[in-house]
Scaffold this motif. Structure first.
Motif, PDB file in Angstrom:
ATOM      1  N   THR A  88       0.866  -1.240   0.076  1.00 56.18           N
ATOM      2  CA  THR A  88      -0.175  -0.077  -0.150  1.00 56.18           C
ATOM      3  C   THR A  88       0.753   1.268   0.061  1.00 56.18           C
ATOM      4  N   ASP A  89       1.994   1.141   0.829  1.00 55.56           N
ATOM      5  CA  ASP A  89       2.993   2.558   0.756  1.00 55.56           C
ATOM      6  C   ASP A  89       3.313   2.436  -0.540  1.00 55.56           C
ATOM      7  N   LEU A  90       3.787   1.536  -1.235  1.00 56.26           N
ATOM      8  CA  LEU A  90       4.521   1.771  -2.522  1.00 56.26           C
ATOM      9  C   LEU A  90       3.339   2.194  -3.617  1.00 56.26           C
ATOM     10  N   ALA A  91       2.301   1.484  -3.532  1.00 61.79           N
ATOM     11  CA  ALA A  91       1.194   1.976  -4.532  1.00 61.79           C
ATOM     12  C   ALA A  91       0.825   3.398  -4.305  1.00 61.79           C
ATOM     13  N   ALA A  92       0.861   4.023  -2.988  1.00 62.16           N
ATOM     14  CA  ALA A  92       0.588   5.495  -2.875  1.00 62.16           C
ATOM     15  C   ALA A  92       1.571   6.269  -3.381  1.00 62.16           C
ATOM     16  N   VAL A  93       3.089   5.893  -3.422  1.00 58.42           N
ATOM     17  CA  VAL A  93       4.007   6.566  -4.039  1.00 58.42           C
ATOM     18  C   VAL A  93       3.835   6.625  -5.351  1.00 58.42           C
ATOM     19  N   GLY A  94       3.646   5.463  -5.904  1.00 57.44           N
ATOM     20  CA  GLY A  94       3.271   5.419  -7.571  1.00 57.44           C
ATOM     21  C   GLY A  94       2.089   6.117  -7.865  1.00 57.44           C
ATOM     22  N   ASP A  95       0.970   6.090  -7.177  1.00 56.06           N
ATOM     23  CA  ASP A  95      -0.117   6.956  -7.565  1.00 56.06           C
ATOM     24  C   ASP A  95       0.027   8.375  -7.451  1.00 56.06           C
ATOM     25  N   ALA A  96       0.865   8.845  -6.600  1.00 51.86           N
ATOM     26  CA  ALA A  96       1.440  10.350  -6.526  1.00 51.86           C
ATOM     27  C   ALA A  96       2.100  10.525  -7.771  1.00 51.86           C
ATOM     28  N   ALA A  97       2.885   9.768  -8.064  1.00 48.10           N
ATOM     29  CA  ALA A  97       3.838  10.090  -9.355  1.00 48.10           C
ATOM     30  C   ALA A  97       3.144   9.931 -10.410  1.00 48.10           C
ATOM     31  N   PHE A  98       1.958   9.195 -10.689  1.00 52.08           N
ATOM     32  CA  PHE A  98       1.022   9.203 -11.621  1.00 52.08           C
ATOM     33  C   PHE A  98       0.478  10.358 -11.843  1.00 52.08           C
ATOM     34  N   LYS A  99      -0.075  10.886 -10.634  1.00 48.84           N
ATOM     35  CA  LYS A  99      -1.066  12.305 -10.698  1.00 48.84           C
ATOM     36  C   LYS A  99       0.132  13.372 -10.961  1.00 48.84           C
ATOM     37  N   LEU A 100       1.132  13.225 -10.499  1.00 48.95           N
ATOM     38  CA  LEU A 100       2.141  14.385 -10.723  1.00 48.95           C
ATOM     39  C   LEU A 100       2.466  14.446 -12.207  1.00 48.95           C
ATOM     40  N   HIS A 101       2.620  13.390 -12.777  1.00 53.46           N
ATOM     41  CA  HIS A 101       2.911  13.089 -14.171  1.00 53.46           C
ATOM     42  C   HIS A 101       1.960  13.702 -15.142  1.00 53.46           C
ATOM     43  N   THR A 102       0.598  13.485 -14.729  1.00 54.38           N
ATOM     44  CA  THR A 102      -0.456  13.973 -15.507  1.00 54.38           C
ATOM     45  C   THR A 102      -0.709  15.413 -15.396  1.00 54.38           C
ATOM     46  N   ARG A 103      -0.416  15.819 -14.293  1.00 57.71           N
ATOM     47  CA  ARG A 103      -0.662  17.418 -14.220  1.00 57.71           C
ATOM     48  C   ARG A 103       0.499  17.947 -14.557  1.00 57.71           C
ATOM     49  N   LEU A 104       1.752  17.445 -14.393  1.00 58.38           N
ATOM     50  CA  LEU A 104       2.762  18.180 -14.873  1.00 58.38           C
ATOM     51  C   LEU A 104       2.664  18.338 -16.509  1.00 58.38           C
ATOM     52  N   GLY A 105       2.146  17.476 -17.158  1.00 55.52           N
ATOM     53  CA  GLY A 105       2.356  17.167 -18.630  1.00 55.52           C
ATOM     54  C   GLY A 105       1.423  18.243 -19.019  1.00 55.52           C
ATOM     55  N   THR A 106       0.133  18.312 -18.600  1.00 61.37           N
ATOM     56  CA  THR A 106      -0.925  19.290 -18.847  1.00 61.37           C
ATOM     57  C   THR A 106      -0.332  20.844 -18.588  1.00 61.37           C
ATOM     58  N   GLU A 107       0.335  21.038 -17.476  1.00 64.42           N
ATOM     59  CA  GLU A 107       0.464  22.423 -17.040  1.00 64.42           C
ATOM     60  C   GLU A 107       1.943  22.798 -17.577  1.00 64.42           C
ATOM     61  N   GLY A 108       2.762  21.893 -17.796  1.00 64.20           N
ATOM     62  CA  GLY A 108       4.129  22.199 -18.524  1.00 64.20           C
ATOM     63  C   GLY A 108       3.920  22.568 -20.038  1.00 64.20           C
ATOM     64  N   ASP A 109       2.786  21.780 -20.620  1.00 59.76           N
ATOM     65  CA  ASP A 109       2.545  22.412 -21.971  1.00 59.76           C
ATOM     66  C   ASP A 109       2.134  23.520 -22.025  1.00 59.76           C
ATOM     67  N   HIS A 110       1.207  24.120 -21.086  1.00 59.12           N
ATOM     68  CA  HIS A 110       0.780  25.213 -21.087  1.00 59.12           C
ATOM     69  C   HIS A 110       1.803  26.558 -20.924  1.00 59.12           C
ATOM     70  N   ALA A 111       2.429  26.345 -20.037  1.00 56.15           N
ATOM     71  CA  ALA A 111       3.521  27.160 -19.782  1.00 56.15           C
ATOM     72  C   ALA A 111       4.717  27.350 -21.207  1.00 56.15           C
ATOM     73  N   LYS A 112       4.747  26.175 -21.697  1.00 58.48           N
ATOM     74  CA  LYS A 112       5.559  26.377 -22.862  1.00 58.48           C
ATOM     75  C   LYS A 112       5.061  26.972 -23.912  1.00 58.48           C
ATOM     76  N   ALA A 113       3.659  26.554 -24.218  1.00 61.82           N
ATOM     77  CA  ALA A 113       2.803  27.481 -25.282  1.00 61.82           C
ATOM     78  C   ALA A 113       2.699  28.780 -25.023  1.00 61.82           C
ATOM     79  N   SER A 114       2.513  29.360 -23.906  1.00 64.29           N
ATOM     80  CA  SER A 114       2.252  30.663 -23.484  1.00 64.29           C
ATOM     81  C   SER A 114       3.913  31.408 -23.423  1.00 64.29           C
ATOM     82  N   THR A 115       4.804  30.938 -23.172  1.00 63.46           N
ATOM     83  CA  THR A 115       6.051  31.464 -23.235  1.00 63.46           C
ATOM     84  C   THR A 115       6.499  31.502 -25.008  1.00 63.46           C
ATOM     85  N   GLN A 116       6.311  30.508 -25.522  1.00 64.53           N
ATOM     86  CA  GLN A 116       6.791  30.389 -27.002  1.00 64.53           C
ATOM     87  C   GLN A 116       5.760  31.604 -27.698  1.00 64.53           C
TER      88      GLN A 116
END
Length: 150
Positions: free
Chosen positions: A48-76
């Motif tokens: 359960t501990d490992l699954a929680a860390v893996g789940d947090a990494a997945f959520k961070l991956h999803t959010r970072l992908g979306t918001e990172g692309d937004h920041a790149k597009a705005s700056t460009q």
């Protein structure tokens, strides 16, 4: 206080910290006692501990992908708009490209964590079982060799 005195104090403190950090005991296989029973140490990780860390990494991956692309597009877009009028335009485009490289590095790390942590406990448990079984058979072989030598 001189440098040598300060350095000696730091080294002394580091030795104390190192001694405090050592584990009380590690998991081990008792091969000379009762024939191979596994005694567990005080370091434990549950699925359960490992699954929680893996789940947090997945959520961070999803959010970072979306918001990172937004920041790149705005700056460009800002860089392109300023390119004709200001020297800052091309610099903003370069920043956007470097930002994208860094975001992709973080995305790769998050994906690696998410994909692999969920399986770590199972894999290590299988390894531990294999090692413990191997020790048991080595003890058994040793016993047969001793009896055959008599």
């Amino acid at each position: 206080m001189s440098f040598d005195d300060e350095w000696a104090g730091i080294r002394s403190g580091a030795r104390e910290d190192q001694a405090a950090m050592q584990l009380a005991h590690a998991a081990r296989v008792d091969i000379d006692g009762d024939g191979g029973s596994v005694q567990s140490g005080d370091l434990r990780v549950e699925q359960t501990d490992l699954a929680a860390v893996g789940d947090a990494a997945f959520k961070l991956h999803t959010r970072l992908g979306t918001e990172g692309d937004h920041a790149k597009a705005s700056t460009q877009a800002a860089g392109a708009a300023m390119k004709a009028e200001f020297a800052l335009g091309p610099a903003l485009t370069t920043v956007a490209d470097k930002w994208n490289e860094q975001v992709n590095t973080l995305l790769d790390a998050c994906a690696h964590i998410s994909n692999h942590l969920e399986y770590s406990q199972k894999t290590h448990a299988e390894d531990e079982h294999w090692i413990a079984t191997r020790f048991r058979y080595e003890q058994l072989d040793k016993g047969f060799e001793e009896r055959a030598g008599h």
